[in-house]
Design an enzyme around this catalytic site. Structure first.
Site, PDB file in Angstrom:
ATOM      1  CG  ASP A 174      -2.222   0.809   1.009  1.00 11.30           C
ATOM      2  OD1 ASP A 174      -2.147   2.008   0.663  1.00 11.30           O
ATOM      3  OD2 ASP A 174      -3.309   0.227   1.169  1.00 11.30           O
ATOM      4  CB  THR A 226     -18.078  -2.331  -6.429  1.00 12.16           C
ATOM      5  OG1 THR A 226     -19.163  -1.662  -5.775  1.00 12.16           O
ATOM      6  CG2 THR A 226     -18.114  -1.958  -7.902  1.00 12.16           C
ATOM      7  CE1 TYR A 263     -15.052   1.790  -7.135  1.00 15.84           C
ATOM      8  CE2 TYR A 263     -17.431   1.568  -6.970  1.00 15.84           C
ATOM      9  CZ  TYR A 263     -16.165   1.228  -6.526  1.00 15.84           C
ATOM     10  OH  TYR A 263     -16.017   0.345  -5.485  1.00 15.84           O
TER      11      TYR A 263
HETATM   12  P1  NAD Z   1      -9.941   1.817   1.056  1.00 14.50           P
HETATM   13  O1  NAD Z   1      -9.872   3.075   0.279  1.00 14.50           O
HETATM   14  O2  NAD Z   1     -10.012   1.907   2.536  1.00 14.50           O
HETATM   15  O3  NAD Z   1      -8.700   0.873   0.668  1.00 14.50           O
HETATM   16  C1  NAD Z   1      -8.053   0.900  -0.574  1.00 14.50           C
HETATM   17  C2  NAD Z   1      -6.564   0.905  -0.310  1.00 14.50           C
HETATM   18  O4  NAD Z   1      -5.866   0.814  -1.567  1.00 14.50           O
HETATM   19  C3  NAD Z   1      -6.068   2.215   0.353  1.00 14.50           C
HETATM   20  O5  NAD Z   1      -5.345   1.943   1.526  1.00 14.50           O
HETATM   21  C4  NAD Z   1      -5.200   2.863  -0.711  1.00 14.50           C
HETATM   22  O6  NAD Z   1      -4.090   3.579  -0.169  1.00 14.50           O
HETATM   23  C5  NAD Z   1      -4.731   1.647  -1.516  1.00 14.50           C
HETATM   24  N1  NAD Z   1      -4.337   2.027  -2.888  1.00 14.50           N
HETATM   25  C6  NAD Z   1      -5.100   2.703  -3.791  1.00 14.50           C
HETATM   26  N2  NAD Z   1      -4.392   2.890  -4.924  1.00 14.50           N
HETATM   27  C7  NAD Z   1      -3.164   2.337  -4.733  1.00 14.50           C
HETATM   28  C8  NAD Z   1      -2.005   2.232  -5.525  1.00 14.50           C
HETATM   29  N3  NAD Z   1      -1.959   2.766  -6.751  1.00 14.50           N
HETATM   30  N4  NAD Z   1      -0.919   1.591  -5.024  1.00 14.50           N
HETATM   31  C9  NAD Z   1      -0.950   1.069  -3.765  1.00 14.50           C
HETATM   32  N5  NAD Z   1      -2.031   1.142  -2.958  1.00 14.50           N
HETATM   33  C10 NAD Z   1      -3.134   1.771  -3.429  1.00 14.50           C
HETATM   34  O7  NAD Z   1     -11.223   1.000   0.508  1.00 14.50           O
HETATM   35  P2  NAD Z   1     -11.916  -0.333   1.056  1.00 14.50           P
HETATM   36  O8  NAD Z   1     -13.272   0.004   1.540  1.00 14.50           O
HETATM   37  O9  NAD Z   1     -10.993  -1.090   1.919  1.00 14.50           O
HETATM   38  O10 NAD Z   1     -12.143  -1.114  -0.321  1.00 14.50           O
HETATM   39  C11 NAD Z   1     -11.260  -2.093  -0.831  1.00 14.50           C
HETATM   40  C12 NAD Z   1     -11.800  -2.636  -2.162  1.00 14.50           C
HETATM   41  O11 NAD Z   1     -13.132  -3.111  -2.012  1.00 14.50           O
HETATM   42  C13 NAD Z   1     -11.843  -1.612  -3.286  1.00 14.50           C
HETATM   43  O12 NAD Z   1     -11.451  -2.236  -4.492  1.00 14.50           O
HETATM   44  C14 NAD Z   1     -13.294  -1.203  -3.372  1.00 14.50           C
HETATM   45  O13 NAD Z   1     -13.642  -0.791  -4.676  1.00 14.50           O
HETATM   46  C15 NAD Z   1     -13.986  -2.488  -2.961  1.00 14.50           C
HETATM   47  N6  NAD Z   1     -15.313  -2.206  -2.374  1.00 14.50           N
HETATM   48  C16 NAD Z   1     -15.463  -1.905  -1.050  1.00 14.50           C
HETATM   49  C17 NAD Z   1     -16.736  -1.668  -0.543  1.00 14.50           C
HETATM   50  C18 NAD Z   1     -17.008  -1.426   0.899  1.00 14.50           C
HETATM   51  O14 NAD Z   1     -18.146  -1.607   1.285  1.00 14.50           O
HETATM   52  N7  NAD Z   1     -16.069  -1.057   1.737  1.00 14.50           N
HETATM   53  C19 NAD Z   1     -17.850  -1.690  -1.394  1.00 14.50           C
HETATM   54  C20 NAD Z   1     -17.659  -1.967  -2.741  1.00 14.50           C
HETATM   55  C21 NAD Z   1     -16.386  -2.238  -3.214  1.00 14.50           C
END
Ligand code: NAD
Ligand code: UDP
Length: 385
Positions: free
Chosen positions: A45, A135, A181
């Site tokens: 990350d 998602t 998205y």
């Molecule tokens: P989040 O934003 O908390 O976590 C994403 C992480 O990815 C962050 O820590 C960010 O720093 C890291 N990141 C982004 N781009 C990067 C890069 N280029 N290089 C290295 N690290 C990078 O989001 P989350 O809620 O933990 O979601 C994780 C995944 O689940 C995502 O793909 C999101 O689309 C999917 N998602 C989550 C939910 C939910 O309910 N939380 C719903 C639908 C989809």
């Protein structure tokens, strides 16, 4: 005692390359893997604040089983090496806050599609398993939302339940950049699916339905930008902590099903440890029993926050705002999201457990304990000057 999979076989420790491990879901998954399994995690990350408690001090019982690699997957040649020396790659990295979809559509599309391409390619070329996070938003709007408001068919589950293998993906027009998205996520899903079909990539796709809990997003002005707009849990938590009315976008009529992060993580662990049952599948992961309108969510959060903080709610706990005012031009919304659970039930025997009230109670207890003091100080500061 040796841990066994769903078919009774002993689970062998594996090395997992987890991209986006420093985010909300990643932090909970790392915690689960460290405390309940013997697997090793290469945590990738750009940030590690949410997993610091797992990395330090050196005396932690899982010391040596988690390594943090600070790198941006957009432009770092170390990525392929990390994937090559792992048994499984989990990709969580994404821009995934709706306020960004219409205001930073290019970053959103690059992050969710272009930046994920090398991950898929390295997994496919090196015969490595991939669990990719997509998602529920790939479903877009329900078929029912296009029926007349008073149509009885709107009550028929056939018009709103979202099924992995049969529901269509219905997005708004291109001008409605909200869908940048969902569209990028859909295309990466299709690419992964095609890599599976044509080149034998072993994959699992996860479609989270509003997973919520501690460490989600940030509180504006405390551990994130003051002008930032996180997802609804953090927006409403911020309002409650500051004793401001909760803002209901376009009347708060949209419906969502919320699932406790800890229930959802159980499902992900089953996918990790049961590859034969999980590979080649797309899984909805949500809690169909926890459906509310956003307005009902606001009311429930207000009640729960009062209980856990001991503070009485303010006189007018909610206020209506237009989506244009709140998110700007190009916003649109998913009307309703109820996951069908047939596939995950059949393959992994998994079901969510925690009620909305209970998950809000533990989450808001955490929010209050973590932020109430910092907010008090932030509010007191300007007048002290
Ligand atoms: P989040 O934003 O908390 O976590 C994403 C992480 O990815 C962050 O820590 C960010 O720093 C890291 N990141 C982004 N781009 C990067 C890069 N280029 N290089 C290295 N690290 C990078 O989001 P989350 O809620 O933990 O979601 C994780 C995944 O689940 C995502 O793909 C999101 O689309 C999917 N998602 C989550 C939910 C939910 O309910 N939380 C719903 C639908 C989809
Ligand atoms: N929302 C709201 N007030 C806020 C933040 C969000 O009314 O302060 C609404 C938003 O318009 C959407 C729902 O809450 O209908 C869920 O938004 P979230 O950002 O959590 O993500 P989504 O479920 O749309 O992906």
């Amino acid at each position: 005692m040796a841990r066994v999979d769903l078919d009774g076989n002993t689970i062998k420790p594996m090395t997992i390359c987890m991209i986006g491990a420093g985010g909300f879901i990643g932090s909970h998954l790392c915690e689960k893997l460290m405390t309940e399994t013997q697997h090793t995690v290469l945590a990738v990350d750009v940030y590690n604040d949410k997993i610091k408690h797992l990395l330090e001090p050196d005396s932690l019982p899982w010391n040596g089983r988690i390594q943090f690699h600070r790198l941006n997957i957009k432009n770092d040649s170390r990525l392929e090496g990390l994937i090559k020396c792992s048994d499984l790659t989990i990709n969580l990295a994404a821009i995934c806050t709706p306020a960004d979809y219409n205001t930073r559509p290019l970053d959103t599309i690059y992050s969710n599609f272009i930046d994920a391409l090398p991950v898929v390619k390295y997994c496919s070329e090196n015969n490595k398993r991939l669990i990719h996070f997509s998602t529920c938003e790939v479903y877009g709007k329900t078929i029912g939302s296009f029926l007349p408001k008073d149509s009885p068919l709107r009550q028929d589950p056939a018009y709103y339940i979202l099924k992995e293998d049969t529901s269509p993906c219905i997005f708004g027009s291109v001008e409605k950049q909200r869908w940048s998205y969902a569209c990028a996520k859909q295309l990466i899903e299709r690419l992964i699916y095609a890599e599976g079909a044509e080149n034998g990539l072993e994959f699992t796709i996860v479609r989270p339905f509003n997973w919520i809990g501690p460490r989600m997003d940030f509180i504006p002005g405390i551990d994130g930008p003051s002008e930032g707009v996180p997802r609804v849990l953090a927006c409403f938590s911020n309002n409650l902590l500051r004793r401001e009315p909760l803002k209901l976008v376009d009347g708060g009529e949209s419906q969502r099903t919320f699932i406790y992060i800890k229930d959802a993580i159980e499902a992900v662990l089953l996918m990790i440890e049961n590859p034969a049952r999980a590979s080649g599948h797309i899984f909805n992961v949500g809690n169909p029993n926890n459906e509310v309108t956003v307005r009902q969510l606001a009311e429930m959060m207000t009640q729960v926050y009062s209980k856990v903080s001991g503070e009485e709610a303010i006189e007018s706990p909610t206020i209506d705002v237009s989506s244009k005012e709140f998110y700007g031009e190009g916003y649109d919304d998913s009307d309703k999201r109820i996951p069908d659970m047939t596939i995950i039930n059949k393959q992994l025997g998994w079901n969510p457990k925690t009620s909305l009230w209970d998950l809000l109670e533990s989450t808001l207890t955490y929010q209050h304990r973590t932020y109430a003091e910092a907010i008090k100080q932030a509010i007191a500061k300007p007048s002290a000057n």
